[in-house]
Design a protein around this motif. Structure first.
Motif, PDB file in Angstrom:
ATOM      1  N   LEU A   1      -0.816  -5.917   3.530  1.00  0.00           N
ATOM      2  CA  LEU A   1      -0.631  -7.299   3.104  1.00  0.00           C
ATOM      3  C   LEU A   1       0.870  -7.524   2.927  1.00  0.00           C
ATOM      4  O   LEU A   1       1.489  -6.935   2.037  1.00  0.00           O
ATOM      5  CB  LEU A   1      -1.375  -7.550   1.793  1.00  0.00           C
ATOM      6  N   MET A   2       1.452  -8.355   3.784  1.00  0.00           N
ATOM      7  CA  MET A   2       2.876  -8.637   3.727  1.00  0.00           C
ATOM      8  C   MET A   2       3.107 -10.029   3.166  1.00  0.00           C
ATOM      9  O   MET A   2       2.170 -10.712   2.778  1.00  0.00           O
ATOM     10  CB  MET A   2       3.480  -8.485   5.127  1.00  0.00           C
ATOM     11  N   GLU A   3       4.355 -10.461   3.138  1.00  0.00           N
ATOM     12  CA  GLU A   3       4.673 -11.738   2.505  1.00  0.00           C
ATOM     13  C   GLU A   3       3.964 -12.901   3.189  1.00  0.00           C
ATOM     14  O   GLU A   3       3.435 -13.795   2.520  1.00  0.00           O
ATOM     15  CB  GLU A   3       6.178 -11.963   2.518  1.00  0.00           C
ATOM     16  N   LYS A   4       3.928 -12.890   4.513  1.00  0.00           N
ATOM     17  CA  LYS A   4       3.308 -13.993   5.250  1.00  0.00           C
ATOM     18  C   LYS A   4       2.219 -13.549   6.210  1.00  0.00           C
ATOM     19  O   LYS A   4       1.596 -14.396   6.862  1.00  0.00           O
ATOM     20  CB  LYS A   4       4.377 -14.752   6.044  1.00  0.00           C
ATOM     21  N   TYR A   5       1.985 -12.242   6.314  1.00  0.00           N
ATOM     22  CA  TYR A   5       1.054 -11.743   7.324  1.00  0.00           C
ATOM     23  C   TYR A   5       0.140 -10.670   6.735  1.00  0.00           C
ATOM     24  O   TYR A   5       0.419 -10.089   5.689  1.00  0.00           O
ATOM     25  CB  TYR A   5       1.808 -11.158   8.525  1.00  0.00           C
ATOM     26  N   ILE A   6      -0.958 -10.415   7.468  1.00  0.00           N
ATOM     27  CA  ILE A   6      -1.875  -9.324   7.158  1.00  0.00           C
ATOM     28  C   ILE A   6      -2.093  -8.521   8.429  1.00  0.00           C
ATOM     29  O   ILE A   6      -2.284  -9.099   9.508  1.00  0.00           O
ATOM     30  CB  ILE A   6      -3.226  -9.847   6.626  1.00  0.00           C
ATOM     31  N   THR A   7      -2.056  -7.201   8.324  1.00  0.00           N
ATOM     32  CA  THR A   7      -2.430  -6.317   9.420  1.00  0.00           C
ATOM     33  C   THR A   7      -3.716  -5.606   9.028  1.00  0.00           C
ATOM     34  O   THR A   7      -3.770  -4.934   7.983  1.00  0.00           O
ATOM     35  CB  THR A   7      -1.330  -5.284   9.720  1.00  0.00           C
ATOM     36  N   THR A   8      -4.748  -5.736   9.834  1.00  0.00           N
ATOM     37  CA  THR A   8      -6.074  -5.216   9.492  1.00  0.00           C
ATOM     38  C   THR A   8      -6.139  -3.702   9.658  1.00  0.00           C
ATOM     39  O   THR A   8      -5.210  -3.055  10.159  1.00  0.00           O
ATOM     40  CB  THR A   8      -7.155  -5.861  10.362  1.00  0.00           C
TER      41      THR A   8
END
Length: 425
Positions: free
Chosen positions: A119-126
């Motif tokens: 979980l990043m500031e503006k993005y999510i990597t599954t």
């Protein structure tokens, strides 16, 4: 557990040649160390019988809590023995924690990677390595959840970049990880409504005595990271107030749901919502996992096309008084289609061995979807020590798809999706 020992010493001739200014520096360092680590200090200057002109330093790692590196440091000098108990050393790791060279080479030729959702500031990597935009809204979203009938845990995120927080429901505990509003302000969390403060080297323990959940701080160069670790549930969360990493056990393959994806090792169609329909747009997928309330304003219907699978009716064998979240959202059994199945060579690690399946393992193709329901398959494996000279030859056979020529020496169970189905009717 004695993992590493460091010894320093000198003979009489060499010690006598040390300049006075250097001896003076070592005395100052010794005093500074005792002052800084005074709460951990045990000093014994009485009845010391150590060799003259020799110093012996021993470092012993303490395995008290996974992920927290503690060290017992013993300094034996001619006139005294000094012991520092449980020193927190975040940047020092035991040699035994280093990843074997063979595992690093195997990771290049096999698609299996560490299951981590970022979980990043503006993005999510599954968990299946698909990245998409996370909108900043007033809604809360289901980030990660065990969607089997056991429902071991759930993680909810408030994506606001000003006050981003994580709510973890695990082992009957409600744990809220809060951001630190100021750079040097105390790091706090809320456990079942009670606010607690975290301190470096002092983990907080909650849950049952048999299956505890630990929350502790891990120091980094920029800012401290809050780590939540639940060994029985197979869950580790790392959180710095803005970014988070969710690590889950491989046993959740095909049993996971939320914005972190379905964790089926296939990334072709990743946006599977709680109703098992595949969303063609990431924002529709995000909205499907929103926890709707009065403050959450999102479209009631998907904006872009949605693809739902072909199904047949699911009949429940035994009536139950109360349905779980998994049962409420998955009341259909999926039809397996032969064209959706491909065979795969399964590679796994067992202690210090690398094991390769000598029989094919059926998995879902990239353009198909595996069910959340899984099944166990028994397969033969050839296992070799990770430092064996034959490992390279074994991996070459994996590349050339000639593992059927291998003679197995081990049998194990593998968990795969029970059914695979096409995305289109």
């Amino acid at each position: 557990m004695n993992i590493g020992v460091v010894r320093c010493g000198c003979d009489d001739d060499w010690c006598g040649a040390i300049p006075l200014y250097l001896l003076n520096i070592t005395q100052h360092l010794d005093l500074a160390l005792k002052t800084y680590l005074y709460p951990r200090l045990q000093n014994n200057p009485v009845d010391v019988r150590n060799p003259d002109s020799k110093i012996r330093i021993t470092g012993q790692f303490v395995r008290q809590l996974p992920g927290v590196t503690l060290l017992d440091l013993v300094i034996e000098k001619p006139t005294e023995n000094t012991v520092f108990r449980k020193i927190y050393v975040p940047y020092l790791k035991p040699v035994s924690t280093l990843k074997p060279v063979v595992e690093r080479h195997v990771s290049v030729i096999t698609p299996e990677v560490e299951p981590v959702c970022s979980l990043m500031e503006k993005y999510i990597t599954t968990l299946d390595n698909v990245t998409f935009l996370l909108p900043e809204t007033s809604c809360q979203y289901l980030l990660s959840k065990d969607c089997s009938h056991e429902e071991r845990y759930a993680v909810i995120v408030n994506p606001s970049r000003r006050e981003r927080s994580l709510l973890v429901s695990i082992s009957g505990q409600q744990i809220k990880l809060l951001p630190s509003l100021k750079q040097r302000s105390p790091v706090e969390l809320v456990i079942n409504g009670q606010t607690r403060t975290l301190t470096l080297g002092q983990p907080v323990k909650t849950g049952s005595q048999e299956f505890p959940v630990y929350i502790y701080l891990e120091e980094t160069v920029s800012r401290p990271i809050v780590v939540l670790q639940a060994e029985r549930e197979g869950l580790v969360i790392e959180y710095d107030g803005v970014n988070a990493r969710v690590k889950v056990s491989p046993r959740y393959k095909g049993k996971h749901c939320g914005l972190c994806g379905d964790f089926n090792e296939e990334s072709y169609r990743e946006f599977v919502g709680p109703n098992l329909c595949v969303y063609t747009d990431s924002q529709d997928f995000v909205n499907s996992y929103a926890l709707k309330d009065q403050q959450c304003h999102i479209p009631s219907q998907p904006i872009y096309p949605v693809v739902c699978p072909r199904t047949r009716q699911y009949y429940q064998e035994k009536p139950v008084q109360e349905e779980s979240w998994f049962q409420r959202t998955h009341k259909e059994r999926l039809v397996t289609e032969p064209r959706c199945v491909r065979n795969k060579v399964w590679i796994r690690y067992r202690e210090n061995n690398i094991c390769v399946s000598t029989e094919p393992v059926p998995v879902c193709k990239e353009d198909c979807i595996g069910s959340l329901e899984t099944q166990e398959l028994t397969r033969h494996f050839l296992c070799l020590p990770h430092d064996s000279p034959s490992v390279r030859e074994l991996l070459e056979k994996v590349k050339s798809d000639t593992v059927g020529e291998l003679v197995p020496n081990h049998m194990d169970k593998i968990e795969v999706a029970k059914t695979c189905h096409s995305l289109y009717p």
